[in-house]
Write an enzyme that holds these catalytic residues in place. Structure first.
Site, PDB file in Angstrom:
ATOM      1  CB  THR A   1      -0.855   0.200   1.193  1.00 28.29           C
ATOM      2  OG1 THR A   1      -1.662  -1.178   1.060  1.00 28.29           O
ATOM      3  CG2 THR A   1      -1.462   1.313   1.340  1.00 28.29           C
ATOM      4  CG  ASP A  51      -1.901  -6.888  -2.628  1.00 28.25           C
ATOM      5  OD1 ASP A  51      -2.477  -6.354  -2.126  1.00 28.25           O
ATOM      6  OD2 ASP A  51      -1.777  -7.791  -1.434  1.00 28.25           O
ATOM      7  CB  SER A  52       3.056  -8.673   1.078  1.00 29.15           C
ATOM      8  OG  SER A  52       1.540  -8.036   2.090  1.00 29.15           O
ATOM      9  CB  CYS A  77      -3.417 -17.062  23.135  1.00 29.77           C
ATOM     10  SG  CYS A  77      -4.487 -18.792  23.711  1.00 29.77           S
TER      11      CYS A  77
HETATM   12  N1  ASP Z   1      -2.355  -5.288   0.162  1.00 25.89           N
HETATM   13  C1  ASP Z   1      -1.684  -4.731   0.791  1.00 25.89           C
HETATM   14  C2  ASP Z   1      -0.053  -5.427   0.602  1.00 25.89           C
HETATM   15  O1  ASP Z   1       0.256  -6.095   2.123  1.00 25.89           O
HETATM   16  C3  ASP Z   1      -1.879  -3.680   1.958  1.00 25.89           C
HETATM   17  C4  ASP Z   1      -1.311  -3.084   3.511  1.00 25.89           C
HETATM   18  O2  ASP Z   1       0.341  -3.223   2.170  1.00 25.89           O
HETATM   19  O3  ASP Z   1      -1.026  -2.738   4.019  1.00 25.89           O
HETATM   20  O4  ASP Z   1       0.516  -5.635   0.226  1.00 25.89           O
END
Ligand code: ASP
Length: 351
Positions: A21, A65-66, A288
């Site tokens: 992001t 995107d990760s 947990c």
């Molecule tokens: N979907 C995005 C990612 O993990 C979310 C982020 O970067 O916060 O690449």
């Protein structure tokens, strides 16, 4: 590609951009966020030019995107850091938040004997958005990666995640919130540093290398034949057997209840024993978000221990997965992997 030397002075940092992001913007055609060219991130953060250090950047192609992260990216990161290790005082990795905990965990095992910081960060809002958390995260991550003590040694020679004013050990961190700026938590270990007016380092907790003069070992072989079995009421023998006894896996992380407990039913324990008899590595990690596995408290935990399940202590699932990928990549002998799993290798468990 290596680009953009902003300023030449004392410290030098390599900023590695993988996607996420932090560097996304809206594509009007599909009305969704897509990664864009990294040079635009530097344009968005002119503050970086004010640091008394040299900042170079490396952009992965393609940016992802990760959710699309694969072990190949981790191996590329390890190779990149190894090849640039002598040139830089620290490394900042911009990464999507969704799988950042996994990447930081596995990298902590792959980079053994670090003498320099490797700091992951990202953001919940793209860096071009007015209320972005990306600027502060990036600027402080760079400051931490460049920080040295009076003898010129890195203050934090560890793989970490910096997010929302908190520096956490990478293999202790978990994404816990999908829309709050405080997206990560390290429930079983206090922060390694906290940023306020100053950055306060928790020096007693920060790991130091055995020798500042030795080059780290960069482990680049991973064996990913691992599954995760999350226990839940109503789980059936077929599902448990399918996951625990699959010929495709060498190891299974069992996400148990509370202090490491699982059903005491005969069918369940007999499948666990069947998997153990097949030589599977079975690792007990609690569902947990805080606390540890202790297989000596309840009968249900004791039976798992007797069946040959390894104690994951207070490991996060992300860390357990990374540790297994790494140890299984190193050793073909499952008995050896099991014994290594119970050791604290990179500060990932408290015993
Ligand atoms: N979907 C995005 C990612 O993990 C979310 C982020 O970067 O916060 O690449």
């Amino acid at each position: 590609m290596i680009a953009d030397t902003l300023k030449k002075d004392k410290s030098s940092i390599l900023l590695i951009y993988t996607g996420g992001t932090i560097g996304m913007k809206e594509d009007p055609a599909v009305q969704a966020l897509r990664p864009f060219d990294f040079s635009q991130i530097l344009a968005e953060v002119p503050e970086l030019a004010k640091f008394a250090c040299r900042i170079d950047s490396y952009t992965f192609d393609p940016l992802i995107d990760s959710s699309d992260v694969e072990p190949a990216l981790w191996i590329s990161l390890a190779k990149l850091i190894e090849s640039r290790y002598e040139e830089y005082d620290g490394f900042v990795i911009l990464h999507g938040t969704d799988t950042m905990g996994y990447s930081a965990s596995v990298l902590s095992f792959m980079l053994e004997g670090l003498t320099k910081p490797v700091i992951f960060t990202g953001s919940q809002l793209p860096i071009g958005v007015p209320r972005t958390d990306g600027k502060e995260n990036l600027i402080s991550a760079v400051e931490i990666a460049a920080a040295k003590d009076g003898e010129g040694h890195a203050l934090v020679p560890e793989v970490c995640i910096y997010f929302d004013n908190v520096l956490m050990r990478g293999n202790r961190s978990t994404k816990i919130n999908s829309d709050n700026f405080r997206a990560f938590r390290s429930e079983n270990l206090p922060p390694l540093a906290e940023a306020g007016i100053n950055i306060r380092y928790n020096t007693g907790l920060i790991r130091k290398p055995d020798s500042w003069d030795l080059k780290p070992t960069f482990h680049k072989r991973l064996d990913t034949r691992v599954s995760i079995l999350k226990m839940h009421p109503g789980i059936t023998p077929d599902v448990v057997r399918h996951i625990l006894c699959s010929p495709e896996t060498r190891a299974v992380i069992i996400e148990t209840y509370g202090a490491g407990n699982a059903p005491s039913k005969e069918w369940f324990l007999s499948i666990v024993k069947e998997a153990a008899a097949m030589g599977k590595i079975l690792m007990n990690v609690t569902q947990c978000i805080a606390g540890s596995v202790n297989m000596d408290i309840y009968a249900t935990g004791k039976s798992l221990k007797e069946a040959g399940v390894t104690n994951g202590y207070d490991s996060t699932t992300e860390s357990a997965l990374g540790k297994l990928f790494y140890l299984m990549g190193l050793f073909s002998d499952n008995v050896l992997v099991k014994s290594m799993l119970e050791l604290d290798l990179r500060g990932e468990i408290s015993k």
